[in-house]
Write an enzyme that holds these catalytic residues in place. Structure first.
Site, PDB file in Angstrom:
ATOM      1  N   ASP A  97      -4.827   5.961   2.302  1.00  0.00           N
ATOM      2  CA  ASP A  97      -4.044   5.178   1.334  1.00  0.00           C
ATOM      3  C   ASP A  97      -3.871   5.793  -0.051  1.00  0.00           C
ATOM      4  O   ASP A  97      -3.368   5.131  -0.964  1.00  0.00           O
ATOM      5  CB  ASP A  97      -4.646   3.767   1.192  1.00  0.00           C
ATOM      6  CG  ASP A  97      -4.344   2.916   2.422  1.00  0.00           C
ATOM      7  OD1 ASP A  97      -3.216   3.011   2.927  1.00  0.00           O
ATOM      8  OD2 ASP A  97      -5.236   2.177   2.872  1.00  0.00           O
TER       9      ASP A  97
ATOM     10  N   ASP B 261       2.858   2.914   8.065  1.00  0.00           N
ATOM     11  CA  ASP B 261       2.677   2.800   6.615  1.00  0.00           C
ATOM     12  C   ASP B 261       2.402   4.155   5.960  1.00  0.00           C
ATOM     13  O   ASP B 261       2.705   4.392   4.787  1.00  0.00           O
ATOM     14  CB  ASP B 261       1.502   1.871   6.274  1.00  0.00           C
ATOM     15  CG  ASP B 261       1.334   0.681   7.193  1.00  0.00           C
ATOM     16  OD1 ASP B 261       1.723   0.781   8.369  1.00  0.00           O
ATOM     17  OD2 ASP B 261       0.796  -0.339   6.747  1.00  0.00           O
TER      18      ASP B 261
HETATM   19  N1  GLY Z   1      -0.510  -0.734   4.428  1.00  0.00           N
HETATM   20  C1  GLY Z   1      -1.012  -1.975   4.820  1.00  0.00           C
HETATM   21  C2  GLY Z   1      -0.004  -3.064   4.889  1.00  0.00           C
HETATM   22  O1  GLY Z   1       1.169  -2.867   4.721  1.00  0.00           O
HETATM   23  O2  GLY Z   1      -0.413  -4.181   5.123  1.00  0.00           O
END
Ligand code: GLY
Length: 399
Positions: free
Chosen positions: A120, A179
């Site tokens: 992330d 993501d």
């Molecule tokens: N990246 C995690 C979400 O979009 O919930």
């Protein structure tokens, strides 16, 4: 006779051009005022959010039934959105108290540039420090972003050609979630800025492998692709936050749209542009997209049309479409008008909070993870972030 006809044709065209120019001027003026209202509101509302957030924490969400604010440590994947949103507000309002609040939060976040526990880093360190550098031009932020890119690169797996999103668990061996496309902005920017070819190669490899393995024939995306990182083979395709393995989790489609759009921004490789256009088509022509263009939390959610909406997916879409419009002559108006419609709709009473309510967040009604019953129908930092980013983009590119 012909002369008269030509004259009247020319006269009518002149009137038409004048009328449409005026119409477009009017809608421009409306948007200008609209954007100003949103930023003025955001500046005041984030004053409440700041008060609700201890100085060593980041805002996370707010529970309207208990009236309690939830905060997170700086390791949470969303920790970059609050400082990033403050920076967008500061950029518009030039309010130095908001800049000071942003700088305080950047200070507590900075240490996470060394974090390697998951993928992330892009969300955390680019939405925050990327904006800080763009606006404040302080070179120390380049080095923070560069360190974060190096940390993210440690998660690159050569055989599969991807950045591993999460560590192995009993459910996944080598999970990569859609993501993750968003983290490529950090790598591409750091590569261009510091001339680091390794970050570039990793970003291209990840985008290409994801293009190959994550999408169905209708250009919807799986949420998770589980890889055997030892040999690079795909083990299975499934979901974590969606309604079903074969469903189209809405925010996942939004991350994909935004991700391939940004990859085209950096590379000008047409295959990324084509992919982004295909994803946009999947989203915008989907029979399960409501008329106001605020998606249900999953395009295949049980109970549609009574399923919950995900405002975060809507604001990510708006921001991405405004960028994608820049790269498409033919679809430009369609994308810009759709983004405008989304922005106007999320700013209506149905989705936008009243001043001082909603724990200090701007928008209501997002969904974090339905299968985990986590953050259901609540405000989320990233819904606000992409809302203001989209308004910023609209102001800079289309007014
Ligand atoms: N990246 C995690 C979400 O979009 O919930």
């Amino acid at each position: 006779m012909i002369k008269k006809l030509l004259f009247s044709l020319a006269f009518t065209s002149c009137l038409f051009i004048k009328a449409s120019a005026q119409q477009s001027r009017e809608s421009q003026i409306d948007m200008k005022n609209f954007i100003k209202d949103q930023f003025d509101f955001a500046a005041k509302q984030y004053g409440y959010l700041a008060k609700n957030t201890p100085s060593d924490r980041m805002p996370k969400t707010y529970d309207k039934t208990t009236g309690k604010s939830e905060t997170s440590s700086t390791k949470w994947w969303c920790s970059g959105f609050y400082p990033g949103t403050l920076l967008y507000i500061y950029e518009y309002t030039q309010d130095t108290s908001i800049l000071n609040e942003a700088k305080k939060r950047l200070n507590i976040l900075e240490k996470e540039k060394h974090y390697t526990g998951n993928h992330d880093l892009g969300f955390m360190m680019y939405c925050s420090f990327g904006n800080a550098y763009r606006i404040l031009k302080d070179k120390k932020y380049i080095s923070t972003i560069d360190t974060a890119a190096a940390s993210l690169s440690t998660r690159f797996r050569e055989k599969a050609g991807v950045i591993q999103s999460w560590n192995s668990t009993s459910k996944f061996q080598g999970p990569v979630i859609i993501d993750n496309m968003m983290n490529l902005e950090l790598l591409c920017w750091a590569s261009k800025t510091t001339d680091n070819k390794k970050y570039w190669e990793i970003a291209i490899s990840h985008a290409d492998s994801t293009l190959k393995n994550h999408f169905r024939s209708d250009f919807s995306s799986y949420h998770v692709v589980d890889y055997d990182m030892a040999n690079g083979k795909v083990i299975k395709k499934l979901t974590h936050q969606g309604a079903a393995d074969e469903s189209a989790w809405s925010r996942g489609q939004s991350w994909a749209l935004y991700g391939y759009t940004l990859m085209y921004r950096f590379t000008k490789d047409k295959k990324y542009l084509d992919q982004a256009n295909h994803i946009a088509k999947f989203i915008l022509t989907n029979p399960n997209l409501p008329a106001d263009k605020i998606p249900y939390w999953d395009f295949n959610a049980p109970g549609i049309p009574n399923a919950l909406r995900d405002v975060s997916a809507a604001t990510i879409n708006a921001s991405a479409l405004l960028e994608l419009a820049q790269y498409n002559k033919q679809k430009r108006n369609h994308y810009v008008n759709t983004a405008k419609q989304i922005l106007l709709n999320v700013a209506s009473d149905k989705y936008k909070a009243k001043l001082g309510e909603n724990g200090g967040f701007i928008l209501m009604h997002s969904v974090g993870s339905m299968p985990h019953q986590n953050e259901i129908d609540v405000p989320l930092t990233y819904a606000d972030y992409y809302f203001l980013e989209a308004l910023h983009r609209y102001k800079n590119w289309y007014l």
